[in-house]
Design a protein around this motif. Sequence first.
Motif, mmCIF file in Angstrom:
data_model
loop_
_atom_site.group_PDB
_atom_site.id
_atom_site.type_symbol
_atom_site.label_atom_id
_atom_site.label_comp_id
_atom_site.label_asym_id
_atom_site.label_seq_id
_atom_site.Cartn_x
_atom_site.Cartn_y
_atom_site.Cartn_z
ATOM 1 N N LEU A 82 46.025 43.258 44.194
ATOM 2 C CA LEU A 82 45.025 42.929 43.126
ATOM 3 C C LEU A 82 44.307 42.662 44.377
ATOM 4 C CD1 LEU A 82 43.356 43.103 41.158
ATOM 5 C CD2 LEU A 82 43.662 40.498 40.441
ATOM 6 N N ARG A 83 43.316 44.074 45.007
ATOM 7 C CA ARG A 83 42.086 44.147 46.175
ATOM 8 C C ARG A 83 40.411 44.249 45.249
ATOM 9 N NH1 ARG A 83 42.976 45.530 51.290
ATOM 10 N NH2 ARG A 83 40.593 44.563 52.031
ATOM 11 N N ASN A 84 39.979 43.096 46.214
ATOM 12 C CA ASN A 84 38.150 43.220 44.371
ATOM 13 C C ASN A 84 37.196 43.552 46.146
ATOM 14 O OD1 ASN A 84 36.188 43.598 43.693
ATOM 15 N ND2 ASN A 84 36.213 41.067 43.554
ATOM 16 N N GLY A 99 49.692 48.601 43.263
ATOM 17 C CA GLY A 99 47.852 47.993 43.754
ATOM 18 C C GLY A 99 46.785 48.670 42.971
ATOM 19 N N VAL A 100 46.335 47.131 42.827
ATOM 20 C CA VAL A 100 45.534 47.519 41.978
ATOM 21 C C VAL A 100 43.474 47.026 42.629
ATOM 22 C CG1 VAL A 100 44.040 46.434 39.992
ATOM 23 C CG2 VAL A 100 46.268 46.822 39.841
ATOM 24 N N ILE A 101 43.189 48.477 43.137
ATOM 25 C CA ILE A 101 42.286 47.765 44.104
ATOM 26 C C ILE A 101 41.045 47.979 43.281
ATOM 27 C CG2 ILE A 101 40.750 48.992 46.152
ATOM 28 C CD1 ILE A 101 44.565 50.204 45.425
ATOM 29 N N CYS A 102 39.687 47.184 42.786
ATOM 30 C CA CYS A 102 38.885 47.369 42.672
ATOM 31 C C CYS A 102 37.445 47.831 43.374
ATOM 32 C CB CYS A 102 38.179 45.921 42.208
ATOM 33 S SG CYS A 102 39.474 44.863 40.600
ATOM 34 N N ASP A 128 48.841 52.570 43.621
ATOM 35 C CA ASP A 128 47.755 52.190 43.421
ATOM 36 C C ASP A 128 46.639 52.971 42.203
ATOM 37 O OD1 ASP A 128 48.651 50.885 45.898
ATOM 38 O OD2 ASP A 128 48.256 53.092 46.567
ATOM 39 N N ILE A 129 46.078 51.631 41.602
ATOM 40 C CA ILE A 129 44.926 52.028 40.821
ATOM 41 C C ILE A 129 44.017 52.147 41.048
ATOM 42 C CG2 ILE A 129 44.454 51.822 38.108
ATOM 43 C CD1 ILE A 129 47.349 50.372 37.796
ATOM 44 N N PHE A 130 42.123 52.849 41.245
ATOM 45 C CA PHE A 130 41.511 52.006 41.415
ATOM 46 C C PHE A 130 40.606 51.397 40.394
ATOM 47 C CE2 PHE A 130 43.151 53.849 45.117
ATOM 48 C CZ PHE A 130 42.578 52.925 46.472
ATOM 49 N N LEU A 131 40.255 50.830 39.939
ATOM 50 C CA LEU A 131 39.771 50.407 39.097
ATOM 51 C C LEU A 131 37.728 50.691 39.247
ATOM 52 C CD1 LEU A 131 41.268 47.202 37.402
ATOM 53 C CD2 LEU A 131 41.269 49.451 37.064
ATOM 54 N N THR A 163 43.575 49.155 33.340
ATOM 55 C CA THR A 163 44.332 49.589 33.732
ATOM 56 C C THR A 163 45.480 50.046 33.129
ATOM 57 O OG1 THR A 163 43.433 47.357 34.904
ATOM 58 C CG2 THR A 163 45.729 47.660 34.933
ATOM 59 N N ALA A 164 45.564 49.641 32.105
ATOM 60 C CA ALA A 164 47.129 50.387 30.807
ATOM 61 C C ALA A 164 47.026 51.539 30.892
ATOM 62 C CB ALA A 164 46.251 49.471 29.485
#
Length: 168
Positions: A5-7, A38-41, A90-93, A117-118
């Motif tokens: 998880l990256r912000n 990967g979740v990138i904010c 990866d998901i970019f939020l 995210t879901a």
Amino acid sequence: MGVVLRNLQKVVPLRRARLRRDVDTLRHILGVHKFDLGVICVDNNRIQQINNIYRKKNVPTDVLSFPFYEDLRPGKLPCPLHRDELNLGDIFLGVEFVMKQCQEESLDLHGALTVITAHGICHLLGYRHETEEEWTEMLQRESYILSEYNRLTGRHLEPLTKRCTQER
């Protein structure tokens, strides 16, 4: 395996530990907890750049997904042959974009981030919404995921509706 998880944005204060817990709960519900994710904010500028590069849409959006397994059929889990293939993608939020939506609709930011995210994880698992039939299938899956999430956490989250969803 775990969640990275990256912000990368500084516009919206974010409680990463809570988001990480929520993502872990979603992975458990979907049976993909052995896969990395990967979740990138990011802020509006970054999500707009990514959306323009990969989708030729020069506007910010709420979520963009980049699957490791590009040919998954909805409802099927990946079958990795090697340990280094235990990756969903990866998901970019678009956190700033989501925050503005939440302010307009008086919604909780962290709840909205969990919902999108879901939605993003469903995209990583082969779900699409290019047609009405695909949208219905994806919405049913998201409804199941969030009902399980609500049962486990005591929250009351609902899936995105077509009205709320930005064209992805």
